[in-house]
Design an enzyme around this catalytic site. Structure first.
Site, PDB file in Angstrom:
ATOM      1  N   ASP A 111       0.932  -2.174   1.895  1.00 19.06           N
ATOM      2  CA  ASP A 111       2.229  -1.263   2.587  1.00 19.06           C
ATOM      3  C   ASP A 111       1.880   0.031   3.202  1.00 19.06           C
ATOM      4  OD1 ASP A 111       3.603  -3.173   1.852  1.00 19.06           O
ATOM      5  OD2 ASP A 111       4.154  -2.785   0.004  1.00 19.06           O
TER       6      ASP A 111
HETATM    7  N1  URA Z   1       2.177  -6.028  -2.638  1.00 18.19           N
HETATM    8  C1  URA Z   1       3.051  -5.329  -2.279  1.00 18.19           C
HETATM    9  O1  URA Z   1       3.975  -5.714  -2.834  1.00 18.19           O
HETATM   10  N2  URA Z   1       2.722  -4.271  -2.000  1.00 18.19           N
HETATM   11  C2  URA Z   1       1.359  -4.857  -0.798  1.00 18.19           C
HETATM   12  O2  URA Z   1       0.718  -3.317  -0.363  1.00 18.19           O
HETATM   13  C3  URA Z   1       0.334  -5.506  -1.530  1.00 18.19           C
HETATM   14  C4  URA Z   1       1.225  -6.306  -2.304  1.00 18.19           C
END
Ligand code: URA
Length: 253
Positions: A111
Site C-alpha cells: 500500500d
Molecule cells: N497488507 C496490507 O494491508 N497492506 C500492505 O501493503 C501489505 C499487506
C-alpha cells in the site's frame, strides 16, 4: 537461466537495451570508431554479436550484459507500487536510469503508506513464482496496531479469519512483540505477522476482522528474501549472489 553463447543480436540493439543511446546515436558512435568488439573496432551497428560471450566496449567501457535485473527496494511511505501513474509518485521514480532501461516492475504491491521490502525485476517468470496463489510464499510484516493484541487474536489468526468480503484467510503466524502504553493511557501493540497469501490490504483487513486497526505497516521478508536493514528507507540495491541463489536465480559465473 539462459544457456550462454546461443543467441546473437544486432550490436545496436544490445547497446540500446543497455541504455547506451538510441539506434541513431549508436550508428554515429560506431562510425566514429568508439565501439570495439573482441578488440576490433566495429563500424557497422547492425553486426551480430553474442552479448554474453563477446567482449563489447563503448567509449572505452566494457559492458556487462545481462537480460534481467533484480533490485531490493526499501520502500518508503508515500509512493505507490506501480510502474506509472498520472498523479502519484511511483516506486520507479526512485530508480536510476541505468536500471529503468531494463523495464523493471514491482513484484506484488505494498500500500502507499506501507514501508519495507519490495522486489523490482523484469523477470516475469520469477514474479509469477513468487505471487502465484498456489505457491503460498510466506510474507512477514511488522506492524503497530491500536489496542491490545492478545492470545485470542493469535488463535484466530492461526485458524484463519473472515475478511469483510467473506474470504477466510489461510492460517497465519502472529507474534506479539511488545505492548506499549501511550501518554493518554491507551495501548498500542507491536506485532510480527507471517501470511501465506496476498489478498488486497490483507494485513489491515485481518486486524479489522478482529476489531483492531493497523497504524503502521512494514514488510520485512518475502520467501527467502529479507529486507536488508542497512538499506536506508527509499534506497535500493541489486540482490546479492546468495539472495539470487535463494530465489532460484543462481549466477553462472
Ligand atoms: N497488507 C496490507 O494491508 N497492506 C500492505 O501493503 C501489505 C499487506
Amino acid at each position: 537461466m539462459r544457456a550462454k553463447g546461443k543467441t546473437t543480436q544486432r550490436l545496436d540493439k544490445v547497446l540500446s537495451n543497455m541504455g547506451f543511446g538510441s539506434r541513431a546515436e549508436l550508428k554515429k558512435k560506431a562510425k566514429s570508431g568508439s565501439i570495439v568488439v573482441n578488440g576490433t573496432v566495429v563500424k557497422d551497428p547492425g553486426k551480430h554479436v553474442d552479448p554474453y560471450t563477446d567482449s563489447i566496449e563503448i567509449d572505452g567501457e566494457t559492458i556487462a550484459y545481462r537480460e534481467f535485473v533484480y533490485l531490493m527496494l526499501h520502500k518508503p511511505p508515500g509512493v505507490i507500487s506501480a510502474t506509472e501513474d498520472v498523479r502519484e509518485r511511483t516506486v520507479l521514480d526512485l530508480l536510476d536510469e541505468k536500471y529503468l532501461v531494463f523495464e523493471p516492475f514491482p513484484v506484488g504491491r505494498l500500500d502507499k503508506d506501507t514501508e519495507g521490502l519490495l522486489l523490482l525485476t523484469n523477470d516475469g517468470k520469477l514474479a509469477h513464482e513468487l505471487l502465484s496463489p498456489r505457491k503460498h510464499v510466506p510474507k512477514t510484516y511488522q506492524a503497530i496496531v491500536e489496542g491490545r493484541v492478545d492470545e485470542e487474536d493469535i488463535r484466530q489468526f492461526s485458524r484463519g479469519v473472515t475478511l469483510d468480503d467473506g474470504y477466510v484467510t489461510l492460517p497465519s503466524e502472529l507474534v506479539i512483540d511488545a505492548l506499549e502504553e501511550q501518554g493518554d493511557g491507551s495501548i498500542r501493540s507491536r506485532i510480527t505477522l507471517t501470511i501465506h497469501e496476498g489478498k488486497f490490504h490483507q494485513v489491515k483487513r485481518m486486524f479489522e476482522a478482529v476489531g483492531k486497526k493497523v497504524i503502521y505497516l512494514k514488510r520485512i521478508s518475502m520467501g527467502t528474501l529479507r529486507l536488508d536493514e542497512s538499506l536506508e528507507i527509499g534506497s535500493y540495491r541489486e540482490l546479492t549472489k546468495a539472495e539470487l541463489a535463494g530465489i532460484g536465480r543462481a549466477t553462472d559465473e
